[in-house]
Design an enzyme around this catalytic site. Sequence first.
Site, PDB file in Angstrom:
ATOM      1  CB  SER A   1     -19.559 -47.594 -13.602  1.00 22.24           C
ATOM      2  OG  SER A   1     -19.179 -46.278 -13.908  1.00 22.24           O
TER       3      SER A   1
ATOM      4  CE1 TYR B   1     -14.680 -48.842 -12.243  1.00 19.27           C
ATOM      5  CE2 TYR B   1     -15.551 -47.121 -13.663  1.00 19.27           C
ATOM      6  CZ  TYR B   1     -15.630 -47.864 -12.497  1.00 19.27           C
ATOM      7  OH  TYR B   1     -16.653 -47.648 -11.602  1.00 19.27           O
TER       8      TYR B   1
END
Length: 243
Positions: free
Chosen positions: A142, A155
């Site tokens: 990501s 995350y």
Amino acid sequence: MRSLRGKVVVVTGASRGIGEGIVRLFAENGTRICLIARNKKRLTAVAKELGIPSKEYLVVAADITRRHMVKKIVNAAVRKFGQIDIFVNNAGVGIHKPITETAEKEFDTIFNTNLKAVYYSFLELIPLFRRQGEGQIINISSLAGRMGVANLAAYSSSKAALNVFSEAVALEVRNENIKISVLAPASTDTGLMSNLSRRSKSPSRAAKKLTVAEVAEAVIFLAKQNTNAWTSMTDIRPLLVRK
Ligand SMILES: NC(=O)c1ccc[n+]([C@@H]2O[C@H](COP(=O)([O-])OP(=O)(O)OC[C@H]3O[C@@H](n4cnc5c(N)ncnc54)[C@H](OP(=O)(O)O)[C@@H]3O)[C@@H](O)[C@H]2O)c1
């Protein structure tokens, strides 16, 4: 670019979102495909909705945070198709919360899914690829792993760790015809995204998402790239603001 016809591809997180989009494009390119997630019913529905002939696909319901289940995935794919050519570590989870509100269990689940499961896959795939003489792994990271993002500390740090982990192992195996690539998308229009941005106050955020198809096309590019060429880390971002 190489043809994907007949290649054996495994995609984790195939039951929805980006994984479902990746499965769709691989199927359109004539691969045989293993769909992995915990929800077996949904995986079977995806394969049927895409019209993949039953002898061309395999569904394995597995929790990738369990090492023996990752082993089961690899064994099942090899049993059905004889080999694995491309393994896409796509399944991932995230929670949008201040770190003081993030429970230890949530923190562990994020790291176990986004990082440790990829480690488990390497333990199975690298020996297999050595025996086969080749193989490719594509890890979906990501853009949030490129920098610290407020309220996404677990995350974004799990994805940052995934980037460095992937690069380190890729350098270990690059002279063995084993290719490990990382694709780092910006915000993409999926259920995960709505979960991650639920608390976001920014009105412009919703307008700046990639589509699932755009991310899946980048995965197909990496898979089709000539054997000699290795794209190690790729960011993908939206160029146009969608209203
Ligand atoms: N959406 C975004 O904005 C965005 C941006 C950048 C990167 N990414 C990355 O892209 C990947 C896919 O994201 P997405 O947006 O498509 O997410 P999503 O829509 O929430 O889908 C996640 C997928 O992962 C599976 N999964 C989750 N935990 C699992 C586990 N323990 N074992 C097996 N499967 C598991 C889910 O299936 P089950 O629940 O059935 O197991 C589902 O198929 C993730 O790695 C994510 O970090 C997403």
